[in-house]
Design a protein around this motif. Structure first.
Motif, short mmCIF file in Angstrom:
data_model
loop_
_atom_site.label_atom_id
_atom_site.label_comp_id
_atom_site.label_asym_id
_atom_site.label_seq_id
_atom_site.Cartn_x
_atom_site.Cartn_y
_atom_site.Cartn_z
N GLU A 142 0.94 -1.21 -0.05
CA GLU A 142 -0.04 0.53 0.06
C GLU A 142 0.88 1.48 -0.38
O GLU A 142 1.75 1.26 1.15
CB GLU A 142 -0.60 -0.07 1.33
N VAL A 143 0.99 2.24 -0.75
CA VAL A 143 1.64 3.44 -1.10
C VAL A 143 0.70 4.86 -0.96
O VAL A 143 -1.05 4.85 -1.30
CB VAL A 143 2.17 3.47 -2.15
N TYR A 144 0.81 5.48 0.41
CA TYR A 144 -0.10 6.00 0.76
C TYR A 144 0.15 7.68 0.14
O TYR A 144 1.68 8.46 0.72
CB TYR A 144 -0.03 6.41 2.45
N ILE A 145 -0.14 8.21 -0.67
CA ILE A 145 0.11 9.58 -1.33
C ILE A 145 -0.41 10.32 -1.10
O ILE A 145 -1.62 10.65 -0.75
CB ILE A 145 0.26 9.36 -2.72
N LYS A 146 -0.36 11.77 -0.98
CA LYS A 146 -1.52 13.09 -0.06
C LYS A 146 -1.57 13.50 -1.69
O LYS A 146 -0.70 14.67 -2.27
CB LYS A 146 -0.48 13.92 0.39
N HIS A 147 -2.89 13.17 -2.24
CA HIS A 147 -3.59 13.14 -3.65
C HIS A 147 -5.09 13.82 -3.79
O HIS A 147 -5.75 13.67 -3.17
CB HIS A 147 -2.77 13.04 -4.93
N ASP A 148 -5.29 14.60 -4.10
CA ASP A 148 -6.42 14.93 -4.36
C ASP A 148 -7.74 13.66 -4.13
O ASP A 148 -8.30 13.17 -4.34
CB ASP A 148 -7.23 16.03 -4.51
N LEU A 149 -7.39 13.43 -5.76
CA LEU A 149 -7.80 12.22 -6.46
C LEU A 149 -8.05 11.08 -5.89
O LEU A 149 -8.94 10.74 -5.29
CB LEU A 149 -7.32 12.17 -7.52
N LEU A 150 -6.99 10.87 -4.59
CA LEU A 150 -6.91 9.42 -4.12
C LEU A 150 -8.20 9.98 -2.41
O LEU A 150 -8.38 9.17 -1.89
CB LEU A 150 -5.42 9.30 -3.63
N LYS A 151 -8.34 10.92 -2.89
CA LYS A 151 -9.36 10.87 -1.38
C LYS A 151 -10.98 10.24 -2.13
O LYS A 151 -11.94 10.38 -1.28
CB LYS A 151 -9.74 12.62 -1.03
N SER A 152 -11.06 10.48 -3.46
CA SER A 152 -12.24 9.41 -3.70
C SER A 152 -12.69 8.67 -4.58
O SER A 152 -13.02 7.74 -4.54
CB SER A 152 -13.06 10.25 -4.94
N VAL A 153 -11.09 7.52 -3.98
CA VAL A 153 -10.83 7.46 -5.92
C VAL A 153 -9.41 5.91 -4.32
O VAL A 153 -8.93 7.15 -4.53
CB VAL A 153 -10.75 6.76 -7.01
N THR A 154 -9.07 4.96 -4.97
CA THR A 154 -7.74 4.04 -4.13
C THR A 154 -7.18 3.05 -5.97
O THR A 154 -8.43 2.46 -6.30
CB THR A 154 -8.06 2.88 -3.73
N ILE A 155 -6.39 3.84 -6.22
CA ILE A 155 -5.55 3.37 -6.79
C ILE A 155 -5.27 1.75 -7.29
O ILE A 155 -4.38 1.70 -6.47
CB ILE A 155 -4.80 4.24 -7.89
N VAL A 156 -5.34 1.01 -8.29
CA VAL A 156 -4.34 -0.07 -8.48
C VAL A 156 -3.60 -0.85 -9.01
O VAL A 156 -3.82 -0.72 -10.05
CB VAL A 156 -5.51 -1.99 -7.50
N ASP A 157 -2.28 -0.77 -8.55
CA ASP A 157 -1.37 -0.92 -9.71
C ASP A 157 -0.96 -2.02 -10.68
O ASP A 157 -0.67 -2.46 -8.77
CB ASP A 157 -0.30 0.09 -9.65
N SER A 158 -1.53 -3.26 -10.61
CA SER A 158 -1.32 -4.73 -11.08
C SER A 158 -0.35 -5.11 -11.35
O SER A 158 0.38 -4.24 -12.90
CB SER A 158 -2.99 -5.09 -11.43
#
Length: 612
Positions: A142-158
């Protein structure tokens, strides 16, 4: 009662259907957690609960070399992940919002290790021995990043798609069913392969409709519209939206603040599509409900197997596997040593970070390469020090040009007059030549004076703030060392807690009352709600849920009362192996004003050329 208070009360008394469902599942998870026989199933329930309460998950899917990593970087507006290397993404990565940026590495045996965000390259693509060992034991990160987009979605890099049986690209069915949305990445001009189309057909059977991203539109000479239409004609009925983008252009645009390039990249259209899709609350409710139906079927199979498989033996063997098998313990110790080696290497590097810093230039080079040595105060000093050095370079260059110009002047005058250059000059015949050359020299001399004055201003700031900044840098380095010790301490605590949990599991083997309790809870609390009208379920699905829970409750476990004690050895104390606090002492930064000042040639004097 005001209208506002009425609405507030209704919201509290009538939470959304998904929230009501999850509140019923949480006690069920607590009950099932007491039995290790259904540990994996219980873990899946916890994941359903966690996923339902977190932002929607968006899976980025695709083959190697289609630019998935670059695409994620462009969405985040920074080159966070290393792309374009020979080492493709080999670990599923969940990118979540976090005020404090960090990495949480989840290992196959349940241990979680925390790393600084600067170690992302080490964990994901580094080819060092320690990195390779760590990756062998990783489940996901899990990579925790301070970015506004991630406030509404979790991105999964597969991980990249691989060719599986029956000419179908392989991908984890578990992860596909877990995520809320799938975004499939193609490279512009490279049509989907037969293997990918076969996987797409398989997704249709799971009711998964992926959206497609056509990347690298800036690098394709052909007509992107024609390419998209061609792909739609092949499998368009099975997909959602198609968005053409240039991830590279988007990264460059954000780097250079080029708005037109950002528009051309079309990354904003992709971001808007993501926001629109993940805002569909009803779809998320339906998705979680489907996951729960699949989970109930899995639990039914687990519970029905208990009476036929001597539950105690299965649970006890699970405990033995964690504590007695030499091979398992050896691999775990290997992982622990690799982690300690990684922490020690970083600790050593931090302790000597200032060893070779003896000049202002070396200090600036160090600050540029180490993120943990940065804050607002340091960055302001760094900016002014860099300007100081730039003025010094400019002055030296200008002074050198003046010296060369003066030497040329001397040679030309001697050739012209046959005499050496001496002031004052009495030479009416060459008056125009002399005036022109002396005017050029004096103009350069004035520029030197102006540069020197600027240098003096910035030099004053650099010297005046040197010791305060130096103390701050030493504090930041010491803080980083403490952070490394804390990370290892967290790992050590988890290792100890692991054995505590295992002892707890053994104690619980006296009976399977928690399974009996869960049967009653499913019948009395979960079934009535799922059979009601609140959730988006068809009558056929409701009947399936009723039959599944009825089968679970029909299994009689009340006679299962097996118990046997097991001695679980104490874990090794990792902190006892941690000696680098005494081995590596922090060598603090210790510069003086003479170390940061630059030696400069004296400014040339103005030439008075009033001809005698």
């Amino acid at each position: 009662m005001t209208e506002e208070n009425t609405i507030e009360t209704l919201v509290k008394e009538n939470p959304p259907p998904l929230q009501q469902l999850i509140e019923r599942l949480k006690p069920l998870h607590v009950i099932l957690s007491q039995n290790s026989y259904v540990k994996d199933t219980t873990h899946r329930l916890k994941r359903i609960i966690d996923d339902s309460e977190s932002q929607p998950m968006l899976l980025i899917l695709g083959k190697e070399r289609v630019g998935k990593t670059t695409l994620i970087n462009s969405l985040l507006g920074r080159a966070l992940f290393t792309g374009g290397t020979d080492q493709p993404t080999s670990i599923n990565t969940f990118i979540r919002f976090g005020e404090q940026e960090c990495i949480k590495a989840h290992f196959l045996d349940g241990v979680i290790a925390t790393f600084d965000i600067s170690k992302l390259h080490l964990i994901t693509v580094s080819d060092t021995f320690s990195a390779q060992i760590i990756r062998e034991h990783l489940d996901y990160i899990e990579v925790y990043i301070k970015h506004d987009l991630l406030k509404s979605v979790t991105i999964v890099d597969s991980v990249a798609l691989e060719v599986g049986p029956n000419n179908t690209a392989y991908f984890s069915q578990t992860l596909l069913q877990r995520v809320d949305e799938v975004f499939w990445v193609l490279r512009s001009g490279s049509p989907a392969t037969d293997d990918e189309i076969n996987l797409l057909k398989k997704m249709e059977t799971f009711a998964i409709t992926p959206h497609f991203i056509v990347n690298a539109i800036d690098q394709e000479d052909g007509d992107i519209t024609s390419f998209i239409e061609s792909e739609k004609s092949r499998y368009g009925h099975a997909i959602g939206d198609i968005v053409p983008v240039s991830a590279l252009q988007a990264l460059e645009a954000r780097k250079t603040h080029d708005m037109q390039l950002l528009i051309d990249s079309r990354i904003t259209e992709l971001t808007q599509l993501i926001h629109r899709i993940v805002s569909n609350k009803q779809k998320k409710t339906r998705h979680v409900t489907e996951q729960l139906i699949h989970w109930l079927e899995r639990l039914r199979k687990e519970v029905e197997m208990i009476p036929t498989r001597e539950p105690y033996i299965s649970a006890f063997e699970s405990v033995e596997r964690h504590n007695s098998e030499a091979e398992f313990e050896f691999t775990r110790q290997q992982r622990d040593r690799a982690l300690i080696s990684s922490y020690e290497e970083e600790y050593q590097n931090v302790s000597v970070i200032f060893n070779n810093v003896q000049t202002l230039y070396q200090l600036l080079q160090t600050l540029a390469s180490e993120l943990y040595l940065r804050d607002a105060e340091i960055e302001k000093y760094e900016e002014n020090a860099a300007l100081y050095q730039q003025f010094v370079r400019d002055y030296r260059k200008l002074h050198g040009e003046y010296s060369m110009e003066y030497t040329r002047f001397e040679k030309q005058y001697k050739k012209l007059s046959g005499k050496s250059l001496e002031f004052p000059i009495v030479d009416p015949e060459n008056e125009e030549f002399l005036k022109g050359r002396i005017a050029t020299l004096n103009k350069m001399q004035q520029q030197c004076i102006e540069k020197l004055e600027a240098i003096q201003r910035y030099e004053g700031y650099v010297c005046e703030n040197l010791y305060a900044v130096q103390n701050r840098l030493n504090d930041l380095a010491a803080k980083r060392l403490k952070s490394i010790v804390s990370q290892l301490s967290d790992l050590n605590i988890q290792r100890k807690n692991e054995r505590i949990f295992l002892k707890s599991y053994v104690d619980k083997l006296s009976e399977f009352n928690c399974i009996v309790e869960s049967q009653g809870f499913l019948r009395d609390a979960v079934l009535p709600y799922m059979a009601g009208e609140q959730l988006p379920l068809s009558e056929q699905e409701k009947q399936h849920v009723y039959n599944t829970i009825d089968c679970i409750c029909a299994v009689d476990l009340t006679h299962q009362a097996l118990y046997k004690r097991s001695t679980i050895p104490e874990p090794d104390d990792l902190m006892a192996q941690f000696e680098f606090e005494s081995k590596y002492k922090l060598n603090g930064l210790s510069l003086t004003e003479s170390d940061v000042k630059s030696d400069l040639p004296e400014a040339p004097k103005e030439i008075n050329y009033a001809l005698a």
